[in-house]
Design a protein around this motif. Structure first.
Motif, mmCIF file in Angstrom:
data_model
loop_
_atom_site.group_PDB
_atom_site.id
_atom_site.type_symbol
_atom_site.label_atom_id
_atom_site.label_comp_id
_atom_site.label_asym_id
_atom_site.label_seq_id
_atom_site.Cartn_x
_atom_site.Cartn_y
_atom_site.Cartn_z
ATOM 1 N N ARG A 199 4.457 5.416 -5.683
ATOM 2 C CA ARG A 199 4.476 5.441 -7.148
ATOM 3 C C ARG A 199 3.491 6.473 -7.708
ATOM 4 N N SER A 200 2.461 6.833 -6.941
ATOM 5 C CA SER A 200 1.485 7.809 -7.430
ATOM 6 C C SER A 200 1.978 9.250 -7.280
ATOM 7 N N VAL A 201 3.074 9.446 -6.561
ATOM 8 C CA VAL A 201 3.613 10.794 -6.394
ATOM 9 C C VAL A 201 4.362 11.187 -7.660
ATOM 10 N N TYR A 202 4.067 12.416 -8.164
ATOM 11 C CA TYR A 202 4.735 12.915 -9.355
ATOM 12 C C TYR A 202 5.505 14.169 -8.967
ATOM 13 N N SER A 251 0.836 -1.209 0.000
ATOM 14 C CA SER A 251 0.000 0.000 0.000
ATOM 15 C C SER A 251 0.870 1.257 0.000
ATOM 16 N N LEU A 252 1.945 1.247 0.795
ATOM 17 C CA LEU A 252 2.851 2.396 0.809
ATOM 18 C C LEU A 252 3.613 2.514 -0.498
ATOM 19 N N LEU A 253 3.964 1.383 -1.103
ATOM 20 C CA LEU A 253 4.665 1.407 -2.381
ATOM 21 C C LEU A 253 3.774 1.996 -3.482
ATOM 22 N N GLY A 254 2.485 1.669 -3.445
ATOM 23 C CA GLY A 254 1.542 2.234 -4.428
ATOM 24 C C GLY A 254 1.385 3.741 -4.261
ATOM 25 N N LEU A 255 1.331 4.197 -3.008
ATOM 26 C CA LEU A 255 1.249 5.637 -2.764
ATOM 27 C C LEU A 255 2.504 6.356 -3.239
#
Length: 174
Positions: free
Chosen positions: A62-65, A56-60
């Motif tokens: 990856r969503s940061v640009y 879940s933290l890894l997905g968050l």
């Protein structure tokens, strides 16, 4: 009298003794030392939890640009925008006035004194031709500011007092 003598001896060279006491090296106080933690206190469980992958933290993450820009390029674009926001003078004051001769351009939305007087006199002489809308468009001003300028800005009026003539009535001191 005995107390006075003992006080003299007690206070004799007091500053020197105080200075020596302050400058004397004193050992640092000893603090209790903590021992190493017990071997079986669950340290391996904490290390395993830190090294595990949390999806879940890894997905968050990856969503940061992140958008990064070069400060030098931003400074150049700012300078170009500043150049676009300036306009050349439309009217110059005749003569050689040092403070006004140095001005070659003004920011958009502002007027020089010479331009303000020229626009105001043009509006006063021909109000149908020089409307507030036309002045605002010519000098890149806000319409609200232009209307306020035309209503409230009053230039100085020079009044030349006529010379005294010999025929004028004069009040004589009695």
């Amino acid at each position: 009298m005995g107390a006075r003598v003992t006080r003299m001896f007690r206070n004799f060279n007091l500053e020197n003794r105080a200075h020596q006491e302050i400058t004397r090296q004193k050992p640092a106080p000893r603090h209790p030392v903590r021992g190493p933690p017990p071997a079986g206190a669950g340290s391996s469980g904490d290390a395993d939890a830190l090294n595990q992958r949390n999806d879940s933290l890894l997905g968050l993450l990856r969503s940061v640009y992140v958008d990064s820009t070069d400060p030098a390029a931003a400074e150049m674009s700012k300078k170009v925008m500043e150049d676009e926001k300036r306009r050349p003078l439309k009217f110059h004051v005749p003569g050689n006035i040092p403070s006004l001769a140095e001005v070659t351009d003004v920011p958009k939305g502002k007027l020089s004194i010479a331009e303000a007087l020229k626009a105001l006199s043009a509006h006063q002489h021909e109000p149908l031709t020089w409307t507030p809308e036309k002045i605002a468009q010519d000098y890149f001003l806000d319409l609200k500011d232009t209307k306020a300028f035309l209503e409230f800005f009053i230039p100085f009026h020079v009044y030349v007092q006529p010379t005294k003539t010999e025929n004028a009535k004069q009040i004589k001191a009695s």
